[in-house]
Design an enzyme around this catalytic site. Structure first.
Site, PDB file in Angstrom:
ATOM      1  N   ILE A 129       0.864  -1.175   0.000  1.00  0.00           N
ATOM      2  CA  ILE A 129       0.000   0.000   0.000  1.00  0.00           C
ATOM      3  C   ILE A 129       0.905   1.231   0.000  1.00  0.00           C
ATOM      4  O   ILE A 129       2.082   1.151   0.356  1.00  0.00           O
ATOM      5  CB  ILE A 129      -0.978   0.024   1.203  1.00  0.00           C
ATOM      6  CG1 ILE A 129      -0.233  -0.009   2.534  1.00  0.00           C
ATOM      7  CG2 ILE A 129      -1.975  -1.108   1.101  1.00  0.00           C
ATOM      8  CD1 ILE A 129      -1.148   0.064   3.754  1.00  0.00           C
ATOM      9  N   ASP A 130       0.363   2.361  -0.411  1.00  0.00           N
ATOM     10  CA  ASP A 130       1.154   3.572  -0.554  1.00  0.00           C
ATOM     11  C   ASP A 130       1.688   4.068   0.787  1.00  0.00           C
ATOM     12  O   ASP A 130       1.130   3.776   1.850  1.00  0.00           O
ATOM     13  CB  ASP A 130       0.322   4.681  -1.195  1.00  0.00           C
ATOM     14  CG  ASP A 130      -0.115   4.335  -2.608  1.00  0.00           C
ATOM     15  OD1 ASP A 130       0.596   3.556  -3.266  1.00  0.00           O
ATOM     16  OD2 ASP A 130      -1.162   4.844  -3.037  1.00  0.00           O
TER      17      ASP A 130
END
Length: 367
Positions: A170-171
């Site tokens: 995930i970012d």
């Protein structure tokens, strides 16, 4: 095989330009592998420069063509030109005349919020602001550095071995749940579940605007924006550009100018929710990369502007949280489902909007 490329050795964020035109090494004439990927089984014929431009961060198609012309792009151990059309299972490598700089992952004593752990895997609730994997500008302090420290006494776990470790990502500024494989068998089994879309992942997102429908489906290929290599852009499913992506959404709460939504991923592309929601006119609140840091809906009053700026300070990142994660345990076959609480910044942000709505009327939200 997962939805994301997991065997890239070129640090994310480095441009191909930097790699090609930096100083050469003393062992001139010897080539060194800097980047490698195997083409998916279902890949249709496609020019290699176009294929790589979608996968090599910050590297333009022109630079990739330059690399091919210089004899640096290899397919199945043979140099190819930029018009070569890739085939399923082709092994593509970037070969340069100098060794790759040391990007090995070193253990760091960084606190982790471990939700679950056994001999095969661990589920971590990542805080916003933490990069998941070392890359350009972020060679330490990452989630995987913290995992390496946590598992430092487990001799079978090598954080530099691509057969173990992160199964998905995930970012940096997205919070929430991630699964880490501690064994090759676990990573293979979990990777297959992600590839075949049998996992369940839901996110909570605060977006600008008031969607017409309470639920919906967004389908659109995702590829790097040719005008901004740090952004992803949505293209038509029949365009032949990018990778297919599907996001399902459901409205949880409406706050007039912003909406709290649940987003369920059918695929797992880079910036998928951020790009898809921007595509339908509802960028994530405070998402600087996609324009969400501007006041996109609402009043012109100084009071409202001050309220929004306060919200930006409370949650100074895209308002996105990986809320749930579900998969079948790779060894026991048991269904595993996890749910995470909102982090403090996200929770405070939603509370601010709830309180704001309490002091308004429906007429206030007329735009």
């Amino acid at each position: 095989m997962t939805d994301e490329i997991q065997d890239i050795n070129l640090p994310e964020g480095n441009s191909l330009q930097d790699e090609l035109f930096s100083n050469t090494s003393e062992d001139e004439g010897q080539l060194h592998e800097h980047w490698k990927v195997e083409v998916d089984a279902g890949q249709a014929p496609l020019r290699i420069d176009k294929y790589l431009a979608e996968r090599m961060a910050h590297s333009s198609r022109n630079r990739i063509q330059t690399a091919a012309d210089a004899g640096c792009i290899f397919v199945n151990n043979k140099p190819v030109k930029s018009n070569y059309k890739i085939r399923p299972f082709d092994v593509i490598t970037l070969m340069l005349d100098r060794p790759k700089h040391d990007s090995s992952i070193k253990p760091e004593n960084i606190p982790l919020n471990i939700v679950y752990e056994d001999d095969d895997l661990m589920v971590v609730n990542k805080e916003a602001g933490m990069v998941v994997h070392p890359g350009a500008g972020n060679f330490d302090g990452t989630l995987i550095n913290a995992v390496a420290w946590h598992l430092r006494d487990l001799k079978s776990f090598d954080p530099n071995d691509p057969e173990v470790g992160l199964v998905h990502r995930i970012d940096k500024d997205t919070s929430g749940l991630l699964v880490v494989a501690k064994t090759p068998d676990a990573k293979t089994a979990l990777g297959k579940q992600f590839f075949h879309k049998t996992t369940h992942r839901s996110y909570h997102a605060l977006v600008w605007g008031n969607p017409v429908d309470d639920e919906g489906r967004i389908e659109g290929n995702i590829a790097r924006d040719p005008k901004d290599r740090l952004r992803m852009k949505v293209f038509s499913p029949d365009s032949g550009i990018g990778k297919p992506a599907v996001t399902h959404y459901r409205v949880l709460s409406r706050f007039g100018y912003v909406t709290l939504m649940e987003c369920v991923l059918e695929t797992g592309r880079t910036h998928q929710i951020r790009a898809h929601m921007t595509h339908i006119g509802h960028p994530l609140f405070c998402d600087e990369r996609y324009g969400g840091c501007e006041i996109l809906r609402g009043q012109r009053s100084s009071t409202y502007k001050a309220f929004i700026q306060n919200c930006f300070r409370v949650c100074p990142r895209q308002a996105l949280h990986a809320k749930t994660l579900g998969f079948v345990h790779p060894r026991t076959g048991k269904q595993m489902d996890f749910d995470s609480e909102w982090p403090e910044d996200f929770d405070t942000l939603i509370s601010r909007w709830k309180n704001y709505v309490k002091g308004t009327t429906l007429d206030t939200f007329a735009e």
